[in-house]
Design an enzyme around this catalytic site. Structure first.
Site, PDB file in Angstrom:
ATOM      1  N   TYR A   1      78.710  41.664   8.713  1.00 51.49           N
ATOM      2  CA  TYR A   1      78.525  42.199  10.130  1.00 51.49           C
ATOM      3  C   TYR A   1      77.040  42.571  10.637  1.00 51.49           C
ATOM      4  O   TYR A   1      76.916  43.049  11.735  1.00 51.49           O
ATOM      5  CB  TYR A   1      79.236  43.660  10.012  1.00 51.49           C
ATOM      6  CG  TYR A   1      80.685  43.678   9.560  1.00 51.49           C
ATOM      7  CD1 TYR A   1      81.601  43.038  10.649  1.00 51.49           C
ATOM      8  CD2 TYR A   1      81.187  44.111   8.384  1.00 51.49           C
ATOM      9  CE1 TYR A   1      82.974  42.880  10.351  1.00 51.49           C
ATOM     10  CE2 TYR A   1      82.678  43.895   8.172  1.00 51.49           C
ATOM     11  CZ  TYR A   1      83.391  43.187   9.183  1.00 51.49           C
ATOM     12  OH  TYR A   1      84.732  43.204   8.982  1.00 51.49           O
TER      13      TYR A   1
ATOM     14  N   HIS B   1      84.699  40.738  18.877  1.00 49.88           N
ATOM     15  CA  HIS B   1      84.796  40.892  17.418  1.00 49.88           C
ATOM     16  C   HIS B   1      83.435  40.378  16.939  1.00 49.88           C
ATOM     17  O   HIS B   1      82.777  39.373  17.117  1.00 49.88           O
ATOM     18  CB  HIS B   1      85.809  40.194  16.881  1.00 49.88           C
ATOM     19  CG  HIS B   1      87.093  40.852  17.242  1.00 49.88           C
ATOM     20  ND1 HIS B   1      87.538  42.220  16.466  1.00 49.88           N
ATOM     21  CD2 HIS B   1      87.845  40.247  17.983  1.00 49.88           C
ATOM     22  CE1 HIS B   1      88.591  42.474  17.173  1.00 49.88           C
ATOM     23  NE2 HIS B   1      89.096  41.346  17.867  1.00 49.88           N
TER      24      HIS B   1
HETATM   25  O1  CA2 Z   1      84.644  41.361  13.294  1.00 52.99           O
HETATM   26  C1  CA2 Z   1      84.890  42.475  13.811  1.00 52.99           C
HETATM   27  O2  CA2 Z   1      84.183  43.063  14.644  1.00 52.99           O
HETATM   28  C2  CA2 Z   1      86.187  43.141  13.512  1.00 52.99           C
HETATM   29  O3  CA2 Z   1      86.833  43.766  14.501  1.00 52.99           O
HETATM   30  C3  CA2 Z   1      85.710  44.279  12.400  1.00 52.99           C
HETATM   31  C4  CA2 Z   1      86.740  45.041  11.661  1.00 52.99           C
HETATM   32  C5  CA2 Z   1      87.690  43.989  11.250  1.00 52.99           C
HETATM   33  O4  CA2 Z   1      88.758  44.752  10.576  1.00 52.99           O
HETATM   34  C6  CA2 Z   1      88.142  43.025  12.256  1.00 52.99           C
HETATM   35  O5  CA2 Z   1      88.933  42.158  11.709  1.00 52.99           O
HETATM   36  C7  CA2 Z   1      86.967  42.425  12.819  1.00 52.99           C
HETATM   37  C8  CA2 Z   1      86.191  45.901  10.676  1.00 52.99           C
HETATM   38  C9  CA2 Z   1      85.092  46.769  10.850  1.00 52.99           C
HETATM   39  C10 CA2 Z   1      84.673  47.445   9.663  1.00 52.99           C
HETATM   40  O6  CA2 Z   1      83.344  47.692   9.845  1.00 52.99           O
HETATM   41  C11 CA2 Z   1      82.365  47.714   8.691  1.00 52.99           C
HETATM   42  C12 CA2 Z   1      81.132  47.786   8.811  1.00 52.99           C
HETATM   43  C13 CA2 Z   1      80.337  47.869   7.724  1.00 52.99           C
HETATM   44  C14 CA2 Z   1      80.793  48.145   6.509  1.00 52.99           C
HETATM   45  C15 CA2 Z   1      82.120  48.123   6.482  1.00 52.99           C
HETATM   46  C16 CA2 Z   1      83.144  48.262   7.349  1.00 52.99           C
END
Ligand code: CA2
Length: 152
Positions: free
Chosen positions: A26, A103
């Site tokens: 991310y 995303h």
């Molecule tokens: O890629 C993306 O933006 C997602 O929407 C992010 C979601 C995931 O469940 C989707 O499949 C794809 C998860 C967000 C969690 O974000 C975090 C960021 C830092 C640490 C832990 C989780």
């Protein structure tokens, strides 16, 4: 009625943790960075942004319903609810505003359970796997849809 010069930015569960863990997926930007970058992109079009992030589905649904009254479109990264929530999808479909789905990671190239999006076919703009800068591109594309031009 004139078109409101405001977008709703919705970030779903766990996106408040951006920049704290899993930087290899991310990146290192925080949610505050995402909200600032999105507001800056909209500002270049003379549009303001109302941002909501919640780990609670009902809070997101209420914000989407409220957008019907004073927003011209919705930029949404629904996080994990993307792959599970008929209710969130129904909320987006019910407000009759153009939706941009964002995303940060490329959900089509990750685990199979992330490949399906309940939001995909209610959104008119899709920006997937472009990292945090993808939010700015989603704003530009959504403004094109709203204004019906390539330079809105
Ligand atoms: O890629 C993306 O933006 C997602 O929407 C992010 C979601 C995931 O469940 C989707 O499949 C794809 C998860 C967000 C969690 O974000 C975090 C960021 C830092 C640490 C832990 C989780």
């Amino acid at each position: 009625m004139t078109t409101p010069r405001r977008l709703l930015l919705v970030n779903g569960p766990n996106l408040n943790l951006l920049g704290t863990r899993q930087p290899e997926i991310y990146g290192r930007d925080t949610l505050a960075d995402v909200e600032r970058l999105t507001a800056d992109a909209a500002g270049r079009h003379g549009i303001e942004v109302r941002a909501v992030q919640s780990n609670h589905e009902g809070v997101l649904i209420d914000a989407i319903h409220a957008a019907r009254l004073d927003c011209a479109g919705i930029v949404i990264n629904a996080g994990g609810l993307t792959h599970t929530s008929v209710a969130l999808r129904d909320a987006l479909a019910s407000v009759d505003l153009p939706v941009a789905e964002v995303h940060i990671s490329n959900i089509k190239e990750r685990e199979e359970f992330r490949h399906f999006s309940f939001i995909e076919d209610v959104a008119v703009v899709h920006v997937v796997g472009e990292g945090v800068p993808g939010y700015a591109r989603a704003v530009d594309l959504l403004v094109e849809v709203i204004t019906g031009s390539a330079d809105g």
